[in-house]
Design a protein around this motif. Structure first.
Motif, PDB file in Angstrom:
ATOM      1  N   ASP A 167       0.809  -1.221   0.000  1.00 58.12           N
ATOM      2  CA  ASP A 167       0.000   0.000   0.000  1.00 58.12           C
ATOM      3  C   ASP A 167       0.843   1.272   0.000  1.00 58.12           C
ATOM      4  N   GLY A 168       2.158   1.134  -0.153  1.00 55.00           N
ATOM      5  CA  GLY A 168       3.010   2.301  -0.324  1.00 55.00           C
ATOM      6  C   GLY A 168       3.432   2.980   0.958  1.00 55.00           C
ATOM      7  N   GLN A 169       3.146   2.386   2.116  1.00 58.67           N
ATOM      8  CA  GLN A 169       3.568   2.999   3.369  1.00 58.67           C
ATOM      9  C   GLN A 169       5.036   2.733   3.674  1.00 58.67           C
ATOM     10  N   ALA A 170       5.617   1.709   3.050  1.00 61.40           N
ATOM     11  CA  ALA A 170       7.033   1.389   3.236  1.00 61.40           C
ATOM     12  C   ALA A 170       7.692   1.228   1.872  1.00 61.40           C
ATOM     13  N   ASP A 171       8.994   1.555   1.811  1.00 62.86           N
ATOM     14  CA  ASP A 171       9.756   1.411   0.570  1.00 62.86           C
ATOM     15  C   ASP A 171      10.415   0.039   0.470  1.00 62.86           C
ATOM     16  N   VAL A 172      10.914  -0.447   1.593  1.00 61.26           N
ATOM     17  CA  VAL A 172      11.578  -1.742   1.662  1.00 61.26           C
ATOM     18  C   VAL A 172      11.172  -2.403   2.972  1.00 61.26           C
ATOM     19  N   ALA A 173      11.457  -3.700   3.085  1.00 57.52           N
ATOM     20  CA  ALA A 173      11.129  -4.408   4.320  1.00 57.52           C
ATOM     21  C   ALA A 173      12.125  -5.527   4.545  1.00 57.52           C
ATOM     22  N   LEU A 174      12.410  -5.786   5.808  1.00 51.79           N
ATOM     23  CA  LEU A 174      13.125  -6.995   6.178  1.00 51.79           C
ATOM     24  C   LEU A 174      12.077  -8.048   6.498  1.00 51.79           C
ATOM     25  N   MET A 175      12.183  -9.204   5.828  1.00 45.99           N
ATOM     26  CA  MET A 175      11.177 -10.255   5.967  1.00 45.99           C
ATOM     27  C   MET A 175      11.870 -11.596   6.117  1.00 45.99           C
ATOM     28  N   LEU A 176      11.123 -12.590   6.555  1.00 46.50           N
ATOM     29  CA  LEU A 176      11.678 -13.904   6.844  1.00 46.50           C
ATOM     30  C   LEU A 176      11.072 -14.952   5.927  1.00 46.50           C
ATOM     31  N   ARG A 177      11.927 -15.663   5.225  1.00 47.47           N
ATOM     32  CA  ARG A 177      11.492 -16.811   4.440  1.00 47.47           C
ATOM     33  C   ARG A 177      11.710 -18.071   5.266  1.00 47.47           C
ATOM     34  N   PRO A 178      10.750 -18.965   5.448  1.00 44.86           N
ATOM     35  CA  PRO A 178       9.492 -19.078   4.708  1.00 44.86           C
ATOM     36  C   PRO A 178       8.282 -18.506   5.433  1.00 44.86           C
ATOM     37  N   PHE A 179       8.461 -17.733   6.485  1.00 44.25           N
ATOM     38  CA  PHE A 179       7.320 -17.289   7.288  1.00 44.25           C
ATOM     39  C   PHE A 179       6.481 -16.218   6.597  1.00 44.25           C
ATOM     40  N   ASP A 180       7.127 -15.225   5.975  1.00 44.48           N
ATOM     41  CA  ASP A 180       6.410 -14.059   5.473  1.00 44.48           C
ATOM     42  C   ASP A 180       5.952 -14.229   4.028  1.00 44.48           C
ATOM     43  N   ASP A 181       4.977 -13.424   3.657  1.00 42.51           N
ATOM     44  CA  ASP A 181       4.404 -13.439   2.312  1.00 42.51           C
ATOM     45  C   ASP A 181       5.300 -12.633   1.372  1.00 42.51           C
ATOM     46  N   LEU A 182       6.086 -13.320   0.539  1.00 43.55           N
ATOM     47  CA  LEU A 182       7.015 -12.662  -0.383  1.00 43.55           C
ATOM     48  C   LEU A 182       6.492 -12.616  -1.813  1.00 43.55           C
TER      49      LEU A 182
END
Length: 304
Positions: A140-155
């Protein structure tokens, strides 16, 4: 047929959600007659009935239910495009990096330090969120980048760069017998009658089956572990949110977790590209000090 306008979609969504033209008009801040005319014109242009109307009230037709689903997605995309456009046009603004509170602490710290020392680099504003919220903030454009975890997060649909792979630990109450162990296996922590594993929501918001408590926030989880009501498997680097009443014990056969930096695939931001390059350089440059691996037995957790 002419393209649909966002105004028409907003009018339709208001009526579809309220199922009452009067309440929808109040919500939109317009009179009811223009709203009724707009919906009739929309139905005429689409060639379908969107609502069944009778003396008992208003109900969505099958076609109306389809448009409600699609209209919500379209309006969200338009709003996100507007936010990203405004952000791209402001050269003074910081990059917004979303990350789950307490996760990937070492990666985040090193990345912030590297960015701060780079001449001319965009400043970073850290947006801390709860489990699974990074994807929505990116979309939704509130963040430019994100730190995420594979396989937990929706990539899905994001560009990503792998940064760090690590093992997992079990966070258990300090007074539980498992807290005295040097290491555990998955068999040790599954199906414990006195300490069921906490359940996080899936990307769609539903929970997996099981006896453990449903949790949505780190604060909920931390207190439930401290009270002896649950345990959790989590990446080694997530130890930053541990309480004194917690002990982290390595789980030697748990699947490895990879921290990634993710960004929207249509991003043309030079600042985002530079940040991704900096993140990859930290991963690849041994002279900068490898990201710590604390998954070995005896190196995590509170004293015991």
């Amino acid at each position: 047929m002419h393209d649909l306008e966002t105004r028409e979609l907003r009018y339709f969504v208001a009526v579809a959600e309220e199922l009452h033209f009067g309440r929808a008009a109040v919500r939109l801040g317009i009179a009811q007659p223009p709203l009724s005319r707009a919906i009739r014109q929309l139905e005429s242009r689409l060639g379908v009935r969107l609502f069944d109307r009778d003396r008992r009230g208003v109900a969505l037709t099958d076609a109306g239910r389809v448009l409600l689903r699609e209209a919500g997605t379209a309006l969200d995309a338009v709003a996100a495009a507007a936010r990203r456009t405004r952000r791209a046009g402001d050269r003074r603004r910081p990059l917004v990096l979303a990350t789950k509170a307490g996760a990937a602490h070492d990666v985040l710290r090193r990345l912030l330090d590297a960015q701060a020392s780079e001449p001319g680099a965009a400043p970073i504003e850290v947006l801390l969120c709860e489990v699974g919220e990074q994807a929505g903030l990116l979309r939704d454009g509130q963040a430019d980048v994100a730190l995420m975890l594979r396989p937990f997060d929706d990539l899905a649909d994001f560009d990503t760069e792998d940064l760090h792979t690590e093992g997992q630990v079990a966070i258990v109450p300090a007074g539980h017998p498992l807290a005295s162990r040097d290491h555990l296996t998955l068999a040790d922590v599954r199906d414990l009658p006195d300490l069921p594993m906490a359940r996080w929501p899936r990307p769609d918001g539903s929970y997996p089956d099981g006896p453990g408590p449903e949790v949505r926030t780190q604060a909920q989880l931390a207190q439930l572990v401290a009270l002896g009501r649950t345990l959790i498997l989590t990446p080694v680097s997530s130890r930053a949110w541990q309480w004194p009443e917690h002990v982290a014990v390595p789980v030697v056969d748990a699947p490895e977790i990879t921290t990634v930096i993710a960004w929207p695939p249509n991003s043309r931001s030079r600042a985002v590209a530079a940040l991704v390059r900096s993140a990859a350089a930290l991963r690849d440059d041994p002279s900068g000090g490898a990201l710590p691996d604390r998954s070995a037995p005896g190196t995590v957790g509170a004293p015991r």
